[in-house]
Write a protein that holds these residues in place. Structure first.
Motif, short mmCIF file in Angstrom:
data_model
loop_
_atom_site.label_atom_id
_atom_site.label_comp_id
_atom_site.label_asym_id
_atom_site.label_seq_id
_atom_site.Cartn_x
_atom_site.Cartn_y
_atom_site.Cartn_z
N ALA A 157 0.91 -1.21 -0.19
CA ALA A 157 0.05 0.04 0.12
C ALA A 157 0.93 1.24 0.02
N LEU A 158 0.35 2.16 -0.64
CA LEU A 158 1.16 3.39 -0.86
C LEU A 158 0.87 4.39 0.68
N PRO A 159 1.89 4.92 0.95
CA PRO A 159 1.81 5.72 2.31
C PRO A 159 1.06 7.02 1.92
N TRP A 160 0.02 7.39 2.81
CA TRP A 160 -0.59 8.90 2.73
C TRP A 160 0.56 10.06 2.64
N SER A 161 1.53 9.76 3.21
CA SER A 161 2.52 11.03 3.37
C SER A 161 3.31 11.33 1.82
N ARG A 162 3.28 9.93 1.08
CA ARG A 162 3.61 10.34 -0.33
C ARG A 162 2.64 11.38 -0.76
N ALA A 163 1.60 11.21 -0.90
CA ALA A 163 0.64 11.97 -1.73
C ALA A 163 0.73 13.38 -1.01
N GLN A 164 0.59 13.58 0.33
CA GLN A 164 0.75 14.81 1.00
C GLN A 164 1.90 15.59 0.58
N ASP A 165 3.12 14.78 0.64
CA ASP A 165 4.45 15.37 0.33
C ASP A 165 4.35 16.10 -1.03
N GLN A 166 3.93 15.22 -1.89
CA GLN A 166 3.96 15.87 -3.46
C GLN A 166 2.77 16.87 -3.65
N LEU A 167 1.77 16.88 -2.73
CA LEU A 167 0.61 18.01 -2.99
C LEU A 167 1.36 19.18 -2.40
N ALA A 168 2.05 19.27 -1.40
CA ALA A 168 2.86 20.12 -0.82
C ALA A 168 3.67 20.99 -1.68
N THR A 169 4.45 20.14 -2.45
CA THR A 169 5.53 20.92 -3.49
C THR A 169 5.21 20.92 -4.70
N GLU A 170 4.09 20.27 -5.07
CA GLU A 170 3.43 20.52 -6.53
C GLU A 170 2.46 21.17 -6.95
N THR A 171 1.86 22.02 -5.75
CA THR A 171 0.40 22.57 -6.06
C THR A 171 0.88 24.09 -6.45
N ALA A 172 -0.33 24.54 -7.23
CA ALA A 172 -0.24 26.03 -7.58
C ALA A 172 0.92 26.19 -8.63
N SER A 173 0.92 25.23 -9.59
CA SER A 173 1.90 25.35 -10.73
C SER A 173 0.94 25.04 -12.27
N ALA A 174 1.28 25.94 -13.02
CA ALA A 174 0.49 25.83 -14.38
C ALA A 174 1.01 24.35 -14.88
N ASP A 175 1.84 23.52 -14.32
CA ASP A 175 2.39 22.31 -14.92
C ASP A 175 1.48 21.18 -14.48
N VAL A 176 0.83 21.50 -13.24
CA VAL A 176 0.16 20.64 -12.53
C VAL A 176 -1.33 20.77 -12.28
N PRO A 177 -2.24 20.28 -13.48
CA PRO A 177 -3.57 20.49 -13.60
C PRO A 177 -4.21 19.91 -12.52
N TYR A 178 -5.44 20.81 -11.79
CA TYR A 178 -6.50 20.19 -10.92
C TYR A 178 -7.78 20.32 -11.61
N PHE A 179 -8.48 19.17 -11.40
CA PHE A 179 -9.87 19.27 -11.78
C PHE A 179 -10.82 19.11 -10.87
N LEU A 180 -11.80 20.17 -10.61
CA LEU A 180 -12.66 19.80 -9.57
C LEU A 180 -14.03 19.43 -10.27
N ASN A 181 -14.47 18.45 -9.45
CA ASN A 181 -15.65 17.58 -10.13
C ASN A 181 -16.99 17.94 -9.14
N THR A 182 -18.08 18.35 -9.67
CA THR A 182 -19.08 18.63 -8.71
C THR A 182 -20.40 18.15 -9.46
N VAL A 183 -21.72 18.40 -8.92
CA VAL A 183 -22.96 17.74 -9.46
C VAL A 183 -23.79 18.86 -9.65
N ARG A 184 -24.29 19.01 -10.66
CA ARG A 184 -25.43 20.24 -11.11
C ARG A 184 -26.51 19.97 -10.22
#
Length: 172
Positions: free
Chosen positions: A18-45
């Motif tokens: 299993a992947l550790p959650w810390s891997r995702a957290q560490d990458q989120l902390a260092t790779e956010t707010a960049s034009a090279d890292v697209p984020y997509f919000l998915n909502t329901v109409r």
């Protein structure tokens, strides 16, 4: 905010751990707010159809934050039903975060977040209980922009780089 998992489920079918959650957290902390890292919000109409939109997101103080104009489809969807997901492709890790969007109105938190966005290159300023700036994404709507925090309930990831794996996390 949450950074402790209550349940980890290994989804990998090839024998990887299993992947550790810390891997995702560490990458989120260092790779956010960049034009090279697209984020997509998915909502329901309101009629039940899905809606997806690119967002400028930052991982800050153990939570994911994003902005949206109050008149946009995504903000109107959140007002009617805050359940949503945010998808992102980090370096070697495809990640989906699940939870509810909660509007941030605390001026101290908004001030710290505006500073974080400025560090990332977007000149956000606090204006009442929202942000303003000289520009935003074309889909952001006119200022001021609401700030949302994703109240994290679960996440799942698939690693495309070593260590490989697929994992689902549930948060308390």
């Amino acid at each position: 905010m949450t950074n402790s998992t209550t349940h980890t489920r290994n989804l990998d079918q090839y024998g990887h751990a299993a992947l550790p959650w810390s891997r995702a957290q560490d990458q989120l902390a260092t790779e956010t707010a960049s034009a090279d890292v697209p984020y997509f919000l998915n909502t329901v109409r309101p009629d039940g159809r899905p809606h997806s939109a690119g967002i400028g997101a930052v991982w800050f103080e153990d939570a994911l934050y994003f902005v949206s104009g109050p008149g946009t489809r995504k903000s109107r969807n959140i007002a009617a039903n805050p359940a949503c997901t945010v998808s992102v492709r980090l370096t070697g890790l495809d990640l989906v975060l699940e939870g509810e969007a909660e509007r941030v109105v605390d001026t101290a938190v908004l001030g710290r977040l505006a500073a974080r966005y400025r560090e990332a290159g977007w000149p956000a300023e606090v204006a009442g209980e929202a942000f303003t700036a000289p520009f935003t994404a074309p889909s952001g709507g006119p200022p001021p922009w609401y700030v949302y925090r994703l109240v994290l309930r679960g996440a799942h990831a698939v690693a495309s780089r070593e260590p490989y794996g697929a994992t689902r996390w549930t948060f308390g």
